[in-house]
Scaffold this motif. Sequence first.
Motif, PDB file in Angstrom:
ATOM      1  N   GLY A  55      -2.922   0.717  -4.773  1.00 48.91           N
ATOM      2  CA  GLY A  55      -2.575  -0.374  -5.581  1.00 48.91           C
ATOM      3  C   GLY A  55      -1.227  -0.947  -5.016  1.00 48.91           C
ATOM      4  N   ILE A  82      -7.032  -0.697 -14.293  1.00 52.56           N
ATOM      5  CA  ILE A  82      -6.374  -1.347 -13.120  1.00 52.56           C
ATOM      6  C   ILE A  82      -5.136  -1.462 -13.863  1.00 52.56           C
ATOM      7  CG2 ILE A  82      -6.265  -2.930 -11.294  1.00 52.56           C
ATOM      8  CD1 ILE A  82      -8.710  -1.116 -11.080  1.00 52.56           C
ATOM      9  N   PHE A  87      -4.532  -4.073  -6.253  1.00 49.13           N
ATOM     10  CA  PHE A  87      -5.606  -3.552  -5.678  1.00 49.13           C
ATOM     11  C   PHE A  87      -6.685  -4.285  -4.897  1.00 49.13           C
ATOM     12  CE2 PHE A  87      -3.692  -1.235  -9.495  1.00 49.13           C
ATOM     13  CZ  PHE A  87      -4.134   0.008  -9.167  1.00 49.13           C
ATOM     14  N   ALA A 106      -1.344  -6.636 -13.412  1.00 52.30           N
ATOM     15  CA  ALA A 106      -1.913  -6.056 -12.474  1.00 52.30           C
ATOM     16  C   ALA A 106      -2.948  -7.153 -11.702  1.00 52.30           C
ATOM     17  CB  ALA A 106      -2.965  -4.777 -12.813  1.00 52.30           C
TER      18      ALA A 106
END
Length: 467
Positions: A55, A82, A87, A106
């Motif tokens: 990540g 996530i 990522f 994220a």
Amino acid sequence: MSANRRAVMALASLGGMGLGALAATTRASAAAASRTPAPVRPALRIDPRDLGARGDGATKDTQAVQAALDRCAVFGGGEVVIAGGTFVVGAIRIGSNTTLRIEEGATLRGSPDLADYPVTQVRWEGRFVPGYIGLIGSQGAHDVAITGKGSIVATDAIKGRVQKETGLRHPALLEFVEVQTLSVTDVRTQQNDMWSIHPVFCDDVVFRNLVVNGGADGIDVDSCRRVVIDRCDFDTVDDCISLKSGRGLEGNLIARPTEDVVITDCVFRDHRWACIGIGSETSAGIRRVRVERCKCLTAYTFAIYIKSRPGRGAFIEDIVMRDLEVSGTGGGFLRLNLLDSGKQDQFPVPGLDGVPTARNFTFERIKVSDVPVLVEAVNIHPDKPLDGFVLKDITGTAGKGMSLANIRNANLSGIDVRVAEGLLLAAVNVTGKGLAGAAPLPPTVRPPDVAATQPPYVLGMTSGKPN
């Protein structure tokens, strides 16, 4: 049964209804569409970091994220979370009973390397052709969900829609094939020059509270049934939403229409084509579409563009749009072009069967602001006039009025639009109500018949030879 499925199954009652019955279901189906679908209840909750993901925005985390998704699927269902980073992944697949949750802050970012997207058969402009699969997708699965307040972002290293060297179609951002009960909610998407979200042959689908930004189409609904698109915000270079069902004899023989689509409370900004496009790939038919309470803030051409051509065949029918606000258009509010939109297929539907059937289009309670043209609806085949065309309670300002040709059972009422040039209405070969005082138009030129190809087409044929 999931809440998502219960909500969209309510739309099944639209099947087989006439236009009056369709209107009578508005409040009930709108209530169903307003429910927030619950993603699949997770039995597992997996963080890809526990399987080796970093990540960090640089390391490719494809293997770890895919392993987490696969473990959820094989254990009967679960949720992959996530969170807290960027990522980088190549193509990943979601299995049945699985939720991909991307938390606020994220990002799932697409790999810049085309080698990370396998080549398979993909649907592209109405035909199945070799191409790179989408960044996130699912095929042959059920009860699939993507949710969260995070982002899904394509790489900007992949330019254009087709690879120049090979002709292979580039990856879509989200692509689902033969998925039953699909929910995509709350996420933000950013795509490059290809389509953003592309469901194909899917049933019972909800897209809700999405922010869709991209360099091409936003959501392309392709031969799907019972679809809800609700409270989404679009800013796209091409069509914000496009409804399709295949092109030429391939789509016509597969015969999977797009049907029972409800689009509500969305905001549209288009920079190359239309806010909502229906067609031009319509060879399996499109029917029972309802659009309500949407704002069309920008359109390069027309806010609403319904299009096809001889050689497509099939039908476009039972289209109802109401309570729309339209401004910032380069072309106007509404265009119907059923004569020459889109490229002709290599294997078209020949003869009169290849001329699309159009019936029961209703537009009511529309507010337009300084649109260049109110309605342009002259490119309709004289051998198959549009049967049933309602314009009711249209208000605002326009540069020019309405041009209509080859329409039966028109019903124009409550049209209070101030036009800057010419008369409000011009028509030829139109029957119905509200047509008094229309200026004459020249007849529509009848296009030549579409001939059958030789050798005769069989399903699976490409370039004149069977696969």
